[in-house]
Structure formats: C-alpha cells, structure tokens
Enzyme design. Structure first.
Site, PDB file in Angstrom:
ATOM      1  N   ARG A 139       0.830  -1.219   0.000  1.00  0.00           N
ATOM      2  CA  ARG A 139       0.000   0.000   0.000  1.00  0.00           C
ATOM      3  C   ARG A 139       0.860   1.263   0.000  1.00  0.00           C
ATOM      4  O   ARG A 139       0.578   2.204  -0.731  1.00  0.00           O
ATOM      5  CB  ARG A 139      -0.953   0.014   1.197  1.00  0.00           C
ATOM      6  N   ASN A 144      -6.104  -2.960   1.896  1.00  0.00           N
ATOM      7  CA  ASN A 144      -6.001  -4.393   2.172  1.00  0.00           C
ATOM      8  C   ASN A 144      -7.398  -4.970   2.348  1.00  0.00           C
ATOM      9  O   ASN A 144      -8.253  -4.355   2.984  1.00  0.00           O
ATOM     10  CB  ASN A 144      -5.218  -4.650   3.470  1.00  0.00           C
TER      11      ASN A 144
END
Length: 90
Positions: free
Chosen positions: A19, A37
């Site tokens: 990320r 996520n």
C-alpha cells in the site's frame, strides 16, 4: 484519455509495503484513487489516470521486492471526475 481501473492483486501483497509503495508511486505519477487491504489477503486498488500512467504504476509494484504479485483481476470502471489525490485505506 483519462480512465479508471479497479484491481485486485493476489500473491504476497500484504505485510510487504504494497500500500505504501502504491501510494508513493501513484502520487509521483499524478494518479488519483485508493489502495486497501482486504480481509482475504488480497489488495484492492482503484486508480485513475492515463492508461500509460496506470500501467507504469502496476509495473513499478510488480518490480518491487518483497512484493510478489501472482495474479491481477482488473476492469475498467467509470471515472470519478471530482476525485483529488490518492489515499491509503485501512
């Protein structure tokens, strides 16, 4: 031409800086969207920009260790014209 894509990334994509790497690369490329996520161990990303910029983002992620992308689902979705910036969720 600006387009928006929805991705699901499979493989070693959680707990490896995916990320953060997606966020920093998207900002550098001037893209908007988000990365998040999911509970099943995959990562979801929506990203908006030119096809070339979006492809460059995916290639960057694929070449970053220890990330290991083993599969990608992607589809083109409607552009969000007022969206600004790229966000890292959860």
């Amino acid at each position: 031409k600006i387009l928006r894509k929805h991705f699901i990334f499979y493989g070693r994509v959680q707990g490896v800086g995916f990320r953060y790497r997606a966020y920093s690369a998207a900002i550098k490329l001037g893209l908007s969207g988000f990365v998040s996520n999911l509970y099943n161990g995959t990562v979801e990303m929506e990203v908006q920009g030119t096809e070339e910029e979006i492809n460059r983002l995916v290639v960057t992620l694929d070449q970053t260790k220890p990330i290991r992308i083993e599969g990608i689902d992607s589809e083109e979705i409607p552009v969000k014209h007022k969206e600004k910036g790229f966000r890292m969720l959860n």
